[in-house]
Write a protein that holds these residues in place. Structure first.
Motif, PDB file in Angstrom:
ATOM      1  N   PRO A 175       0.831  -1.209   0.000  1.00 15.26           N
ATOM      2  CA  PRO A 175       0.000   0.000   0.000  1.00 15.26           C
ATOM      3  C   PRO A 175       0.862   1.255   0.000  1.00 15.26           C
ATOM      4  N   ARG A 176       0.401   2.268  -0.710  1.00 16.67           N
ATOM      5  CA  ARG A 176       1.142   3.514  -0.809  1.00 16.67           C
ATOM      6  C   ARG A 176       0.678   4.453   0.312  1.00 16.67           C
ATOM      7  N   THR A 177       1.607   5.133   0.938  1.00 16.95           N
ATOM      8  CA  THR A 177       1.269   5.998   2.065  1.00 16.95           C
ATOM      9  C   THR A 177       1.254   7.478   1.712  1.00 16.95           C
ATOM     10  N   ALA A 178       1.528   7.807   0.458  1.00 20.39           N
ATOM     11  CA  ALA A 178       1.482   9.198   0.004  1.00 20.39           C
ATOM     12  C   ALA A 178       1.248   9.202  -1.502  1.00 20.39           C
ATOM     13  N   GLU A 224       1.389   3.687 -18.418  1.00 18.90           N
ATOM     14  CA  GLU A 224       2.337   3.090 -17.483  1.00 18.90           C
ATOM     15  C   GLU A 224       2.239   3.687 -16.077  1.00 18.90           C
ATOM     16  N   LEU A 225       1.298   4.595 -15.866  1.00 18.63           N
ATOM     17  CA  LEU A 225       1.206   5.274 -14.573  1.00 18.63           C
ATOM     18  C   LEU A 225       0.932   4.274 -13.453  1.00 18.63           C
ATOM     19  N   PRO A 226       1.402   4.586 -12.238  1.00 15.54           N
ATOM     20  CA  PRO A 226       1.167   3.679 -11.110  1.00 15.54           C
ATOM     21  C   PRO A 226      -0.325   3.483 -10.858  1.00 15.54           C
ATOM     22  N   ALA A 227      -0.663   2.362 -10.249  1.00 18.18           N
ATOM     23  CA  ALA A 227      -2.050   2.077  -9.892  1.00 18.18           C
ATOM     24  C   ALA A 227      -2.498   3.034  -8.798  1.00 18.18           C
ATOM     25  N   GLY A 228      -3.803   3.198  -8.697  1.00 16.13           N
ATOM     26  CA  GLY A 228      -4.369   4.051  -7.665  1.00 16.13           C
ATOM     27  C   GLY A 228      -5.432   4.955  -8.252  1.00 16.13           C
ATOM     28  N   PRO A 229      -6.352   5.450  -7.426  1.00 17.86           N
ATOM     29  CA  PRO A 229      -7.397   6.350  -7.930  1.00 17.86           C
ATOM     30  C   PRO A 229      -6.785   7.625  -8.486  1.00 17.86           C
ATOM     31  N   PHE A 277       6.459  17.482   0.899  1.00 19.65           N
ATOM     32  CA  PHE A 277       5.243  16.861   1.404  1.00 19.65           C
ATOM     33  C   PHE A 277       5.391  15.353   1.594  1.00 19.65           C
ATOM     34  N   GLY A 278       6.547  14.818   1.231  1.00 19.04           N
ATOM     35  CA  GLY A 278       6.739  13.381   1.368  1.00 19.04           C
ATOM     36  C   GLY A 278       5.981  12.558   0.345  1.00 19.04           C
ATOM     37  N   ALA A 279       5.703  13.133  -0.831  1.00 19.73           N
ATOM     38  CA  ALA A 279       5.011  12.384  -1.881  1.00 19.73           C
ATOM     39  C   ALA A 279       5.829  11.164  -2.286  1.00 19.73           C
ATOM     40  N   THR A 280       5.149  10.129  -2.741  1.00 20.16           N
ATOM     41  CA  THR A 280       5.844   8.927  -3.174  1.00 20.16           C
ATOM     42  C   THR A 280       6.757   9.209  -4.354  1.00 20.16           C
ATOM     43  N   GLY A 281       6.318  10.074  -5.268  1.00 19.07           N
ATOM     44  CA  GLY A 281       7.146  10.372  -6.418  1.00 19.07           C
ATOM     45  C   GLY A 281       6.509  11.397  -7.324  1.00 19.07           C
ATOM     46  N   SER A 332      -2.869  16.763   2.677  1.00 20.35           N
ATOM     47  CA  SER A 332      -2.271  16.695   4.010  1.00 20.35           C
ATOM     48  C   SER A 332      -3.286  16.957   5.112  1.00 20.35           C
ATOM     49  N   LEU A 333      -4.309  17.754   4.808  1.00 19.23           N
ATOM     50  CA  LEU A 333      -5.306  18.075   5.820  1.00 19.23           C
ATOM     51  C   LEU A 333      -6.172  16.884   6.197  1.00 19.23           C
ATOM     52  N   THR A 334      -6.182  15.870   5.341  1.00 21.76           N
ATOM     53  CA  THR A 334      -7.010  14.697   5.631  1.00 21.76           C
ATOM     54  C   THR A 334      -6.358  13.801   6.665  1.00 21.76           C
ATOM     55  N   GLY A 335      -5.105  14.089   7.046  1.00 14.63           N
ATOM     56  CA  GLY A 335      -4.441  13.296   8.088  1.00 14.63           C
ATOM     57  C   GLY A 335      -3.823  12.047   7.516  1.00 14.63           C
ATOM     58  N   GLY A 336      -4.151  10.909   8.123  1.00 14.32           N
ATOM     59  CA  GLY A 336      -3.639   9.621   7.642  1.00 14.32           C
ATOM     60  C   GLY A 336      -2.141   9.530   7.737  1.00 14.32           C
ATOM     61  N   ALA A 337      -1.540   9.041   6.679  1.00 16.86           N
ATOM     62  CA  ALA A 337      -0.105   8.782   6.676  1.00 16.86           C
ATOM     63  C   ALA A 337       0.694  10.076   6.841  1.00 16.86           C
ATOM     64  N   PHE A 338       0.196  11.175   6.241  1.00 21.95           N
ATOM     65  CA  PHE A 338       0.927  12.446   6.371  1.00 21.95           C
ATOM     66  C   PHE A 338       1.001  12.861   7.839  1.00 21.95           C
TER      67      PHE A 338
END
Length: 252
Positions: free
Chosen positions: A102-105, A167-172, A129-133, A240-246
């Motif tokens: 699972p991706r955290t950002a 080729e984009l990564p999976a995810g919404p 912001f610690g984005a995955t990429g 970032s305002l949604t919290g979670g992993a950030f």
């Protein structure tokens, strides 16, 4: 020997242009085979003041060279008179990071960007912001020296690659579009792929067709658009305002 090493490596390495680019690259684990400074002690004093965590590594890396030698190695001399060459992270390693779940950002996608400086600014934001990429589509090379300069060496703090839309990564996939729903009514999940169109033409038809959600940034009537980096910053801040992993990672 330093000049010989530089000339041997220059064609296949990432140019770190200036003290801050070198500082960030070292801080985030870049392999730096050669680094030069016109005034070595001044560079180390700057590290002592601004980045004491990398002072000792820079002490081991930096070689003092005459100003004429320095200017012969870089096309655009930096005010700090510091430059280095770093080994570019392997594409396989970056693709693995982008694909990991699972991706955290989120992953930031720049669809057919045109401005090298804008791309660098986005990479700097994404790292902050610690984005995955950051992924670019189209012809712009996200590792171009001007992009690296704009990113202040923070390419080494996130995964940066160029991919085709299919080729984009999976995810919404949330694509920013003036006709989309107001982003303030959406929660951006940690595994989101956030896509931004080019500075002139917006989203490509191919990326728009793949989007799961079209969202828009609040903007007063008759204002045409935001700068690309501003749009990315606003969107990542909303995430970032949604919290979670950030929140867990940064203590927000």
């Amino acid at each position: 020997m330093t000049v010989t090493s530089w000339n041997r490596l220059a064609g296949t390495s990432v140019l770190l242009d200036g003290f801050h680019a070198l500082k960030h690259a070292v801080r985030f684990g870049a392999e730096v085979p050669v680094a030069v400074a016109v005034d070595r002690q001044a560079a180390l004093a700057l590290a002592e003041e601004l980045a004491p965590d990398v002072r000792d590594p820079l002490d081991a890396l930096l070689t003092e060279v005459p100003e004429s030698t320095y200017t012969s190695l870089v096309a655009r001399p930096h005010p700090t008179a510091v430059a280095a060459l770093a080994v570019r992270p392997s594409r396989a390693a970056n693709l693995e990071k982008l694909a990991h779940t699972p991706r955290t950002a989120p992953v930031v996608v720049l669809d057919n960007p045109r401005n090298l400086g804008n791309a660098g600014a986005v990479i700097r934001l994404a790292a902050g912001f610690g984005a995955t990429g950051v992924v670019t589509t189209g012809t712009l090379d996200p590792w171009h020296p001007t992009v690296v300069r704009g990113g202040a060496g923070l390419h080494f703090a996130t995964a940066v690659e160029r991919l085709a839309v299919d080729e984009l990564p999976a995810g919404p996939l949330f694509a920013l579009d003036p006709e989309g729903d107001d982003i303030r009514g959406s929660k951006l999940p940690d595994d989101a792929v956030l896509a931004f169109g080019s500075e002139r033409s917006g989203l490509s038809a191919e990326l728009r067709a793949r989007a799961d959600h079209l969202v828009s940034l609040p903007m007063r009537p008759q204002v045409s658009s935001y700068n690309l980096a501003t749009s990315v910053a606003m969107t990542l801040y909303h995430w970032s305002l949604t919290g979670g992993a950030f929140e867990a990672a940064f203590g927000a």
